[in-house]
Enzyme design. Structure first.
Site, PDB file in Angstrom:
ATOM      1  CE  LYS A  11      -2.672  -3.204   3.524  1.00  0.00           C
ATOM      2  NZ  LYS A  11      -1.818  -2.093   3.035  1.00  0.00           N
ATOM      3  NE  ARG A 104      -3.019   1.716   7.394  1.00  0.00           N
ATOM      4  CZ  ARG A 104      -3.627   2.265   6.360  1.00  0.00           C
ATOM      5  NH1 ARG A 104      -3.959   3.557   6.394  1.00  0.00           N
ATOM      6  NH2 ARG A 104      -3.909   1.558   5.299  1.00  0.00           N
ATOM      7  CG  ASN A 114      -0.287  -0.045   5.710  1.00  0.00           C
ATOM      8  OD1 ASN A 114      -0.616  -1.158   5.309  1.00  0.00           O
ATOM      9  ND2 ASN A 114      -0.585   1.056   5.044  1.00  0.00           N
ATOM     10  CG  HIS A 117      -6.902  -1.829   1.517  1.00  0.00           C
ATOM     11  ND1 HIS A 117      -6.376  -0.792   0.787  1.00  0.00           N
ATOM     12  CD2 HIS A 117      -8.150  -2.056   1.027  1.00  0.00           C
ATOM     13  CE1 HIS A 117      -7.276  -0.422  -0.123  1.00  0.00           C
ATOM     14  NE2 HIS A 117      -8.356  -1.165   0.000  1.00  0.00           N
TER      15      HIS A 117
HETATM   16  P1  CMP Z   1      -3.210   0.633   1.295  1.00  0.00           P
HETATM   17  O1  CMP Z   1      -4.098   1.523   2.040  1.00  0.00           O
HETATM   18  O2  CMP Z   1      -3.526  -0.823   1.234  1.00  0.00           O
HETATM   19  O3  CMP Z   1      -3.067   1.158  -0.205  1.00  0.00           O
HETATM   20  C1  CMP Z   1      -1.935   0.961  -1.006  1.00  0.00           C
HETATM   21  C2  CMP Z   1      -0.791   0.372  -0.241  1.00  0.00           C
HETATM   22  O4  CMP Z   1       0.481   0.570  -0.808  1.00  0.00           O
HETATM   23  C3  CMP Z   1      -0.672   1.080   1.116  1.00  0.00           C
HETATM   24  O5  CMP Z   1      -1.744   0.753   1.936  1.00  0.00           O
HETATM   25  C4  CMP Z   1       0.678   0.602   1.564  1.00  0.00           C
HETATM   26  O6  CMP Z   1       0.663  -0.717   2.085  1.00  0.00           O
HETATM   27  C5  CMP Z   1       1.422   0.593   0.241  1.00  0.00           C
HETATM   28  N1  CMP Z   1       2.233   1.805   0.101  1.00  0.00           N
HETATM   29  C6  CMP Z   1       1.829   3.071   0.014  1.00  0.00           C
HETATM   30  N2  CMP Z   1       2.876   3.913  -0.115  1.00  0.00           N
HETATM   31  C7  CMP Z   1       3.973   3.129  -0.113  1.00  0.00           C
HETATM   32  C8  CMP Z   1       5.357   3.391  -0.225  1.00  0.00           C
HETATM   33  N3  CMP Z   1       5.813   4.643  -0.350  1.00  0.00           N
HETATM   34  N4  CMP Z   1       6.199   2.348  -0.192  1.00  0.00           N
HETATM   35  C9  CMP Z   1       5.732   1.074  -0.062  1.00  0.00           C
HETATM   36  N5  CMP Z   1       4.407   0.770   0.043  1.00  0.00           N
HETATM   37  C10 CMP Z   1       3.557   1.783   0.010  1.00  0.00           C
END
Ligand code: CMP
Length: 140
Positions: A11, A104, A114, A117
């Site tokens: 990311k 992470r 984070n 993905h």
């Molecule tokens: P990912 O695994 O890419 O799937 C969805 C993404 O949304 C997740 O990682 C985070 O980057 C983001 N995400 C999930 N929960 C939250 C949250 N509570 N606030 C902001 N971003 C979030």
């Protein structure tokens, strides 16, 4: 055990810090092979299409702004039980809850930034891989 493929995205927080090689080293040390890889800058529209499943979430607008804020590296990882293995290697969505040694925990900054993905099921992996790659782009 089955050899699978999964879609991974390094990311914007990680590309901005120039740590894509460090993250790839964790994948490779864990037995996952990078069989396709491309660095791209997502548009907000494309980020929204990719994360359409989260369209109703409160964080959707923020998420698509973030994912289109800087380059990402999209990749196909291959290995035994690659979907589950990659989720183990990534660690929990919120880096604060991620096990020590996971990507992470090592590199994630917060629940949004984070670092990586990964697909959450083999079915979604097939859909997510096809979103970014043609079969001819993937060389195992
Ligand atoms: P990912 O695994 O890419 O799937 C969805 C993404 O949304 C997740 O990682 C985070 O980057 C983001 N995400 C999930 N929960 C939250 C949250 N509570 N606030 C902001 N971003 C979030």
């Amino acid at each position: 055990m089955a050899v699978e493929r999964t879609l991974s995205i390094i990311k914007p927080d990680a590309t901005a810090r120039n740590i894509t090689g460090k993250i790839n080293a964790v994948f490779e040390a864990s037995g996952l092979r990078i069989v396709a890889q491309r660095r791209i800058h997502l548009s907000k529209r494309m980020a929204g299409q990719f994360y359409a499943v989260h369209a109703e979430r409160s964080f959707f607008d923020e998420l698509t702004d973030y994912m289109s804020s800087a380059p990402v590296v999209v990749q196909v990882l291959e290995g035994e039980n690659a979907v589950t293995r990659n989720r183990e290697v990534m660690g929990a969505t919120n880096p604060a809850n991620a096990e020590a040694g996971t990507i992470r925990a090592l590199y994630g900054q917060n629940v949004q930034e984070n670092s990586v993905h990964g697909s959450d099921s083999p079915e979604n992996a097939a859909i997510e891989i096809a979103f970014f790659f043609a079969q001819t782009d993937i060389v195992g």
